[in-house]
Design a protein around this motif. Structure first.
Motif: not given
Length: 292
Positions: A185-209
């Motif tokens: 879970s820690k690895d997934f959380v870190k990955t989500v946070k880093l992806a959000r640095k690219w696109i912060q808006h949740r409707d412009q990049l939709i993430i399933f984790a």
């Protein structure tokens, strides 16, 4: 020992509820042997002493495969019915409620799927292709995902990002809210946070984790739109595909009710959850088969 890598087994202590494949057998300093197990249809990695394992015979394996196939086909049918209704509604509205004889075209959301299990990734890619979702798949060990996500985001520029693989909660390592008690879970959380640095808006990049038994709350707080597992249960290997397909084929002007996106998955609300999210499908017209 009686067991070897590649054997299909289940665990007595869990009433043989999940079928696993043995991927490795380790000899411990105490002299006993521990098997590393990967779920055949659920995203779960576990270990067990050989004394706790039983072989799954051909008849039982075939029965379980048939049951799973029936569930998958039912979910796929419901998903395709949803897609058909969405398409008909969108075309009707887009043509100002008149019939339009010219062909229209649809641009579904583009997916980047990172998976910690190459066999599950292949299954998912096959289903994406069957449904018609444009996807790039990347096998990546869970621990390597935070290191590679920036490179992959830049390369593929996805509309939808899937971050999944194997996970598990161990009550012997900590409480249910302790991230250290989860395998990945820690690895997934870190990955989500880093992806959000690219696109912060949740409707412009939709993430399933997430995967089996993942820390749902931390993944949502990190920036995921949808995640597993609210009740810390196992999720099916293909559940992420059903969520992504629903998003990919919902028009960008519509919001997706969370229950509408969960109802056709195999695990439903105990294994999956999320927040209200916009679709990403766009429609255009007319569609020309040549360059005239």
């Amino acid at each position: 020992m009686g067991f070897r890598s590649g054997d299909i087994v289940s665990r007595r202590s869990y009433q043989c509820d999940v079928i696993f494949k043995i991927t490795e057998i380790r000899k411990r300093s105490s002299g006993d042997h521990l098997a590393i197990l990967y779920g055949e249809s659920v995203r779960l990695v576990a270990d067990a002493f050989l004394s706790d394992l039983v072989n799954v015979d051909e008849g039982e394996l075939r029965h379980r495969i048939d049951e799973e196939k029936e569930k998958l086909e039912r979910s796929l049918y419901l998903l395709k019915q949803d897609q058909l209704l969405i398409k008909e509604k969108q075309e009707y509205v887009a043509t100002n409620f008149y019939r339009y004889d010219e062909n229209v075209f649809h641009i579904p959301g583009k997916v980047l799927h990172l998976d910690g299990d190459p066999a599950y990734l292949d299954k998912c890619l096959h289903l994406y292709e069957k449904i018609g979702v444009p996807v790039h798949g990347e096998y990546c060990k869970e621990t390597e995902m935070p290191k590679r996500i920036s490179e992959l985001m830049e390369k593929y520029q996805p509309d939808i990002l899937v971050i999944t693989g194997h996970d598990a909660y161990s009550k012997h390592k900590g409480g249910i809210d302790d991230l250290n008690a989860y395998r990945h879970s820690k690895d997934f959380v870190k990955t989500v946070k880093l992806a959000r640095k690219w696109i912060q808006h949740r409707d412009q990049l939709i993430i399933f984790a997430g995967a089996c038994q993942s820390h749902f709350e931390s993944l949502i707080r990190a920036g995921a739109n949808f995640a597993s597992s609210p009740s810390r249960v196992n999720i099916h290997a293909l559940d992420p595909v059903y969520i992504v397909a629903k998003i990919s084929f919902t028009p960008f002007v519509e919001r997706i009710n969370v229950w509408d996106i969960l109802k056709n998955t195999l695990t439903r609300e105990k294994g999956l959850g999320g927040i209200e999210t916009k679709g990403v499908l766009r429609m255009g017209m007319p569609f020309k088969l040549n360059n005239e």
